[in-house]
Design an enzyme around this catalytic site. Structure first.
Site, short mmCIF file in Angstrom:
data_model
loop_
_atom_site.label_atom_id
_atom_site.label_comp_id
_atom_site.label_asym_id
_atom_site.label_seq_id
_atom_site.Cartn_x
_atom_site.Cartn_y
_atom_site.Cartn_z
N GLU A 1 0.87 -1.18 0.00
CA GLU A 1 0.00 0.00 0.00
C GLU A 1 0.91 1.23 0.00
OE1 GLU A 1 -4.06 0.31 2.30
OE2 GLU A 1 -2.45 1.03 3.58
N ASP B 1 -4.62 10.56 8.56
CA ASP B 1 -3.35 10.08 9.08
C ASP B 1 -2.97 10.74 10.39
OD1 ASP B 1 -2.43 8.21 7.06
OD2 ASP B 1 -2.43 9.93 5.71
N TYR C 1 -11.44 -2.48 3.43
CA TYR C 1 -10.48 -2.11 4.47
C TYR C 1 -11.27 -1.73 5.72
CZ TYR C 1 -6.24 0.25 6.32
OH TYR C 1 -5.15 0.64 7.06
#
Length: 265
Positions: A49, A60, A174
């Site tokens: 990834e 993030d 995911y």
């Protein structure tokens, strides 16, 4: 069978979870980043990834924010990210999934961006801030150019949205195991088996679990219920710790990744 599907099929045949490694493209510079990618692949990574560095990476935590900043400061651009993929493809056929944000796709022209990614050797794309209800343009371009789509399920996702997400994804799902942003955690979430089972009611695709997984034991625990385990910040921290001696980053990263991969078996 495409590279993503083949990688998960091979892991199933070997009765283990797939290991998904996250690294930010160009962190801290192009050559070190290429060596880092090759190191985690050599360690047994099943899916790579690649984070596309962005100035406002809202999903993030600090570790990956700083990685993106190092990459941007080192001169990484959208074009150079594609160059990185092409260099990886010279020696490896590991599936590559872009971890990116919609602004980066949209500002370059959705179809042009997807086409360039496919031509470079990318297999799939996870656009973090793009829900499936708003992803028609990206989905159409990905269908046209045979790029797989990855969508996220979070702990806060209502059950009513699982069929929508399951129908939109073509690569894998995911599952973000924790609320909030990426980053190393001391403990993993306790409801992962139940969450994965709920998602699997609505898709035949693999379900991978990420966010906060950083040790071999944590990988082992998640691998008992997930088709794949994603580790990012724990790998990116190796790069951060080695900035004073960049030539030593790749060997250290391969050793750390090898230990983490062992948890999938």
């Amino acid at each position: 069978m495409d590279r993503i599907a083949a990688s998960f099929a091979r892991a199933r045949q070997e009765k283990r979870a797939a290991f998904v490694a996250y690294l930010c493209a160009g962190d801290p510079d192009f050559e070190t980043s290429l060596a880092a990618c090759r190191a985690v692949i050599a360690a047994g990574t099943d899916v790579l990834e690649i984070g596309v560095p962005f100035s406002d990476p809202l999903a993030d935590g600090l570790t990956n924010q700083l990685a993106a900043q190092r990459a941007l400061d080192g001169g990484m651009t959208a074009a150079r990210v594609f160059d990185l993929v092409r260099k990886i493809r010279e020696t490896s056929q590991v599936p590559i999934v872009f971890y990116t944000y919609y602004n980066l796709v949209f500002s370059n022209g959705v179809e042009a961006y997807v086409r360039a990614a496919k031509e470079a050797g990318v297999d799939g794309m996870l656009t973090l801030d793009l829900p499936p209800e708003e992803a028609a343009d990206v989905q159409a371009a990905c269908r046209k150019h045979d790029l797989k789509t990855v969508f996220i399920v979070a702990p806060t996702t209502p059950a009513s949205r699982l069929p929508v997400i399951g129908a939109a994804a073509t690569g894998f799902i995911y599952y973000v195991s924790r609320e909030g942003v990426t980053g190393v955690r001391d403990q993993i979430a306790t409801n992962i088996p139940e969450a994965v089972a709920a998602i699997k009611k609505h898709t035949a695709l693999p379900v991978v679990v990420g966010f906060g997984i950083s040790t071999r034991e944590q990988v082992r625990q998640v691998a008992q219920s997930a088709d794949g385990v994603v580790v990012g910040s724990a790998l990116v921290n190796v790069i951060k710790a080695g900035l004073a001696d960049r030539a030593a980053i790749a060997p250290k990263l391969q050793a750390v990744a090898t230990d983490l991969v062992a948890g999938t078996r």
